[in-house]
Structure formats: structure tokens, C-alpha cells
Motif scaffolding. Structure first.
Motif, PDB file in Angstrom:
ATOM      1  N   LYS A  31       0.895  -1.118  -0.056  1.00  0.00           N
ATOM      2  CA  LYS A  31      -0.124   0.015  -0.422  1.00  0.00           C
ATOM      3  C   LYS A  31       1.101   1.357  -0.172  1.00  0.00           C
ATOM      4  CE  LYS A  31      -2.335   1.376   3.404  1.00  0.00           C
ATOM      5  NZ  LYS A  31      -3.320   1.655   5.168  1.00  0.00           N
ATOM      6  N   LEU A  32       2.352   1.387   0.591  1.00  0.00           N
ATOM      7  CA  LEU A  32       3.191   2.824   1.057  1.00  0.00           C
ATOM      8  C   LEU A  32       3.625   2.179  -0.220  1.00  0.00           C
ATOM      9  CD1 LEU A  32       4.330   2.330   4.469  1.00  0.00           C
ATOM     10  CD2 LEU A  32       2.572   3.141   3.690  1.00  0.00           C
ATOM     11  N   ILE A  33       3.755   1.326  -1.133  1.00  0.00           N
ATOM     12  CA  ILE A  33       4.848   1.951  -3.135  1.00  0.00           C
ATOM     13  C   ILE A  33       3.924   1.394  -3.146  1.00  0.00           C
ATOM     14  CG2 ILE A  33       5.386   0.204  -4.485  1.00  0.00           C
ATOM     15  CD1 ILE A  33       6.533  -1.490  -2.311  1.00  0.00           C
ATOM     16  N   LEU A  34       2.012   1.728  -3.541  1.00  0.00           N
ATOM     17  CA  LEU A  34       1.510   1.797  -4.682  1.00  0.00           C
ATOM     18  C   LEU A  34       1.445   3.675  -4.165  1.00  0.00           C
ATOM     19  CD1 LEU A  34      -0.241  -1.006  -4.795  1.00  0.00           C
ATOM     20  CD2 LEU A  34       0.492  -0.068  -6.517  1.00  0.00           C
ATOM     21  N   ASN A  35       1.326   3.629  -3.507  1.00  0.00           N
ATOM     22  CA  ASN A  35       0.980   5.404  -2.806  1.00  0.00           C
ATOM     23  C   ASN A  35       1.691   5.523  -3.289  1.00  0.00           C
ATOM     24  OD1 ASN A  35      -2.104   6.337  -1.400  1.00  0.00           O
ATOM     25  ND2 ASN A  35      -0.934   4.250  -0.322  1.00  0.00           N
ATOM     26  N   TRP A  36       3.132   5.465  -3.189  1.00  0.00           N
ATOM     27  CA  TRP A  36       4.313   6.791  -3.534  1.00  0.00           C
ATOM     28  C   TRP A  36       4.620   6.741  -4.631  1.00  0.00           C
ATOM     29  CZ3 TRP A  36       8.429   6.288  -5.710  1.00  0.00           C
ATOM     30  CH2 TRP A  36      10.056   7.359  -5.706  1.00  0.00           C
ATOM     31  N   ILE A  37       4.431   5.517  -5.779  1.00  0.00           N
ATOM     32  CA  ILE A  37       4.498   5.553  -6.980  1.00  0.00           C
ATOM     33  C   ILE A  37       2.951   6.276  -7.732  1.00  0.00           C
ATOM     34  CG2 ILE A  37       4.382   3.955  -8.504  1.00  0.00           C
ATOM     35  CD1 ILE A  37       4.856   1.790  -7.262  1.00  0.00           C
ATOM     36  N   SER A  38       1.788   6.504  -7.195  1.00  0.00           N
ATOM     37  CA  SER A  38       1.386   7.062  -7.590  1.00  0.00           C
ATOM     38  C   SER A  38       1.806   8.957  -6.993  1.00  0.00           C
ATOM     39  CB  SER A  38      -0.095   6.824  -6.256  1.00  0.00           C
ATOM     40  OG  SER A  38      -1.101   7.844  -7.087  1.00  0.00           O
ATOM     41  N   GLN A  39       2.109   9.739  -6.495  1.00  0.00           N
ATOM     42  CA  GLN A  39       2.430  10.351  -5.549  1.00  0.00           C
ATOM     43  C   GLN A  39       3.578  10.632  -6.220  1.00  0.00           C
ATOM     44  OE1 GLN A  39       2.815  10.215  -1.375  1.00  0.00           O
ATOM     45  NE2 GLN A  39       0.394  10.005  -1.127  1.00  0.00           N
ATOM     46  N   SER A  40       4.130  10.241  -7.575  1.00  0.00           N
ATOM     47  CA  SER A  40       6.388  10.866  -7.384  1.00  0.00           C
ATOM     48  C   SER A  40       5.747  10.657  -8.811  1.00  0.00           C
ATOM     49  CB  SER A  40       6.856   9.716  -7.202  1.00  0.00           C
ATOM     50  OG  SER A  40       7.286   9.463  -5.398  1.00  0.00           O
ATOM     51  N   TYR A  41       5.039   9.531  -9.274  1.00  0.00           N
ATOM     52  CA  TYR A  41       5.137   9.823 -10.647  1.00  0.00           C
ATOM     53  C   TYR A  41       3.665   9.695 -11.593  1.00  0.00           C
ATOM     54  CZ  TYR A  41       9.419   6.943  -9.731  1.00  0.00           C
ATOM     55  OH  TYR A  41      10.506   6.877  -9.523  1.00  0.00           O
ATOM     56  N   GLY A  42       2.644   9.836 -10.806  1.00  0.00           N
ATOM     57  CA  GLY A  42       1.177   9.757 -11.187  1.00  0.00           C
ATOM     58  C   GLY A  42       1.075  10.585 -12.504  1.00  0.00           C
ATOM     59  N   GLY A  43       0.901  12.220 -10.955  1.00  0.00           N
ATOM     60  CA  GLY A  43       0.620  13.687 -11.563  1.00  0.00           C
ATOM     61  C   GLY A  43      -1.068  13.283 -11.036  1.00  0.00           C
ATOM     62  N   GLU A  44      -1.808  13.932 -12.969  1.00  0.00           N
ATOM     63  CA  GLU A  44      -3.457  14.325 -12.211  1.00  0.00           C
ATOM     64  C   GLU A  44      -3.437  12.776 -12.549  1.00  0.00           C
ATOM     65  OE1 GLU A  44      -4.731  17.087 -14.668  1.00  0.00           O
ATOM     66  OE2 GLU A  44      -3.384  18.420 -13.309  1.00  0.00           O
ATOM     67  N   LEU A  45      -2.694  11.919 -13.447  1.00  0.00           N
ATOM     68  CA  LEU A  45      -3.654  10.036 -13.620  1.00  0.00           C
ATOM     69  C   LEU A  45      -4.861   9.567 -12.384  1.00  0.00           C
ATOM     70  CD1 LEU A  45      -3.512   8.712 -16.088  1.00  0.00           C
ATOM     71  CD2 LEU A  45      -0.989   7.494 -15.194  1.00  0.00           C
ATOM     72  N   TRP A  46      -4.568   9.747 -11.227  1.00  0.00           N
ATOM     73  CA  TRP A  46      -4.578   8.865 -10.263  1.00  0.00           C
ATOM     74  C   TRP A  46      -5.933   9.511  -9.124  1.00  0.00           C
ATOM     75  CZ3 TRP A  46      -0.491   4.758 -10.387  1.00  0.00           C
ATOM     76  CH2 TRP A  46       0.162   3.801 -11.250  1.00  0.00           C
ATOM     77  N   GLU A  47      -5.305  10.641  -9.930  1.00  0.00           N
ATOM     78  CA  GLU A  47      -6.004  11.404  -8.790  1.00  0.00           C
ATOM     79  C   GLU A  47      -7.485  11.766  -8.875  1.00  0.00           C
ATOM     80  OE1 GLU A  47      -4.374  16.407  -8.714  1.00  0.00           O
ATOM     81  OE2 GLU A  47      -2.617  15.181  -7.990  1.00  0.00           O
ATOM     82  N   GLN A  48      -8.106  11.980  -7.595  1.00  0.00           N
ATOM     83  CA  GLN A  48      -9.514  11.616  -7.195  1.00  0.00           C
ATOM     84  C   GLN A  48     -10.038  13.223  -7.570  1.00  0.00           C
ATOM     85  OE1 GLN A  48      -7.474   9.358  -4.523  1.00  0.00           O
ATOM     86  NE2 GLN A  48      -8.295   8.516  -6.360  1.00  0.00           N
ATOM     87  N   GLU A  49     -11.300  12.862  -8.122  1.00  0.00           N
ATOM     88  CA  GLU A  49     -11.764  14.354  -8.813  1.00  0.00           C
ATOM     89  C   GLU A  49     -12.902  14.975  -7.591  1.00  0.00           C
ATOM     90  OE1 GLU A  49     -14.082  13.131 -12.170  1.00  0.00           O
ATOM     91  OE2 GLU A  49     -12.296  12.433 -13.412  1.00  0.00           O
ATOM     92  N   ASP A  50     -13.126  14.439  -6.323  1.00  0.00           N
ATOM     93  CA  ASP A  50     -13.777  14.899  -5.474  1.00  0.00           C
ATOM     94  C   ASP A  50     -13.263  14.753  -4.123  1.00  0.00           C
ATOM     95  OD1 ASP A  50     -15.481  13.412  -4.676  1.00  0.00           O
ATOM     96  OD2 ASP A  50     -16.710  14.198  -6.720  1.00  0.00           O
TER      97      ASP A  50
END
Ligand SMILES: N[C@@H](CCC(=O)N[C@@H](CS)C(=O)NCC(=O)O)C(=O)O
Length: 264
Positions: free
Chosen positions: A103-122
Motif C-alpha cells: 500500500k505504501l509503495i503504491l501510494n509513493w508511486i502514485s504521488q511521485s509519478y502519477g501526476g493527475e492520472l490517479w488523482e481523485q476528482e472530489d
């Protein structure tokens, strides 16, 4: 563009995108939950050109010693991260350049490389995404894994141990499987045309977290597909994604992601 860097002794191609400041390596164990991290990295590769390495490890008993050299627990997934000059990225968790726990790895990947790709809209989706990450990793995993462990111990034994252990352990597996409809009812009720992902309106970290445990539940037939069509559709949608299929291929092919007998 970085010219050339070294990671795990492998030359990284020069075409690293300008936005990418570090290079991750996923240490992937066959038949394990690290597949979901390979999948997440591959989604980022397909969407944004992320460059990453994968290092595959076989399952060996009692443990894979090469994996244990990479992190103290020796459990997959492990993500190692290097800066563009090949040094371990500092200030992560316990050791420079090493991130542990899915879970920590996936969150780190999302924050470091994801940009807006997986960012929730609200905010509703932000809360939902957080909740289902925890639900997948804690409550749901506990039930599915207990059922699976009690079942598999007998299944992988030779005759006549298989029969004897089955008589003892199958009733215990049945108890845990008996709890699952409550969990699946809740999950089915939360999926809709508006929010077809556990992360909400769009795919997110909660869906990566959920993939592993639901692949076990579906492949081992703990989920009645007719009673839970929305969960089934969610899982079919994931399996059809090119990045998911590519992740399986990079992990050695479908024979190395066997959630029924774990290659036994
Ligand atoms: N809580 C850890 C669990 C990691 C874990 O237990 N991984 C298993 C594979 S699913 C493993 O590495 N098993 C190999 C072993 O126990 O030697 C996470 O979320 O990453």
C-alpha cells in the motif's frame, strides 16, 4: 533527458522522460501480490512513458535469499529507487532507496509519478479511495487469506495427507468463506455506473490494492459471479487492460501468477 544511468547492473535506456527524476526497480516475486505494483508501473509507462526495471524472483522455501538481500523482511513487493546518477534515493522509509509494503509503495508511486492520472476528482472519491485501500489490505485480505491458507495446506500435500488434512482444515476454510458474502454485498453495493472503480469515478490506488486479493477470491471461486456482476465486471475490466496483460508477461507469463496453487 538523462543520458545513461545504471540500475541493478542494467543500463537504462536514454529516453527517460524529462519529468522523471528517479528510476524505480520493482523486485517481483512470482505468484505474489507484487504483480499489482508491476501493473501500476506499467500503467504509468503506457500513459506517461515512465521507465522502470523489473527483477523477477522465484518462490523458494523457506525464503528467497536474494530478495532478503534487498530489504530486511525479504517480502515482495520491494521497490528500490535510484536518482538519475544511480544513487539510492534517501529519506524514504528505513533504508535509503528502499520502499516496502504494497500500500505504501503504491501510494509513493502514485504521488511521485502519477501526476493527475490517479488523482481523485472530489473529496468524496478521496475518502473512498483511502477507505478501500485499507479495506482491501486489512478486513478483506484477512478473510480471503485465512480461507485460502486453510484450503491450500491440504491441496498441496501428497495422498493420503491431502485427505486427512482436508478433513481437518476444510471446515475451517468454510467458516472464513462463509463470512465473505457480507464483504462482497458491501463492495457490490458501492460500485455503480457513476463510480465503477473502488477509487471512485476513475481508477486509483484502491483498485491496485484490491486487485491481488480479489484475483485470489475470483480464481479460487469464492465469489459467485452471478450474484456479484459489478465486482466481476470490475475485475474483467482490469484483466483486459493492456498494462495488466503486459505486467503478467513481464512477470514471466500467466504460469507465474497462479492464485490457485501458487505454482505448486
Ligand atoms: N504486508 C506486505 C506483505 C508482503 C508479503 O508477505 N509478501 C509475500 C508474497 S504475497 C512474500 O513475499 N512471501 C515470500 C515469503 O514469505 O518468503 C505487503 O503488503 O507488501
Amino acid at each position: 533527458m538523462a543520458s545513461e544511468i545504471k540500475s541493478q547492473g542494467v543500463e537504462v535506456p536514454a529516453e527517460i522522460p524529462a519529468w522523471q527524476k528517479t528510476v524505480p526497480t520493482i523486485h517481483h516475486l512470482e505468484h505474489s501480490q507484487s504483480l499489482r505494483v508491476v501493473w501500476a508501473l506499467q500503467e504509468l509507462h503506457n500513459a506517461k512513458g515512465l521507465k522502470f526495471h523489473i527483477k523477477n524472483y522465484p518462490r523458494v522455501q523457506p525464503k528467497n535469499l536474494d530478495l532478503a538481500k534487498v530489504s530486511p523482511m525479504g517480502k515482495a513487493p520491494i521497490l528500490t529507487v535510484e536518482t538519475l546518477d544511480g544513487k539510492p534515493l534517501p529519506d524514504l522509509q528505513i533504508r535509503d532507496g528502499v520502499i516496502m509494503e504494497s500500500k505504501l509503495i503504491l501510494n509513493w508511486i502514485s504521488q511521485s509519478y502519477g501526476g493527475e492520472l490517479w488523482e481523485q476528482e472530489d473529496d468524496t472519491d478521496k475518502r473512498r479511495n483511502m477507505y478501500f485501500q485499507e479495506f482491501a489490505s486489512a478486513s478483506l485480505s484477512e478473510r480471503v487469506l485465512f480461507a485460502m491458507i486453510f484450503e491450500i495446506i491440504a491441496q498441496v500435500m501428497p495422498f493420503p495427507l491431502r485427505q486427512i488434512l482436508g478433513l481437518l482444515l476444510n471446515p475451517l476454510a468454510k467458516v472464513f468463506k462463509g463470512h465473505l458474502p457480507d464483504y462482497f454485498d458491501f463492495m457490490e453495493g458501492e460500485l455503480s455506473d457513476e463510480r465503477p472503480w473502488f477509487a471512485g469515478t476513475k481508477m486509483g490506488v484502491a483498485d491496485f490494492c484490491m486487485e491481488y486479493i480479489m484475483t485470489i477470491a475470483i480464481d479460487r471461486r469464492y465469489l459467485d459471479e452471478e450474484t456479484y456482476p459489478k465486482i466481476k465486471k470490475w475485475h474483467d475490466t482490469i484483466r483486459a487492460r493492456p498494462a495488466y496483460q503486459e505486467a503478467i508477461k513481464k512477470g514471466g507469463g500467466p504460469k507465474h501468477y497462479d492464485m490457485i496453487k501458487f505454482g505448486k
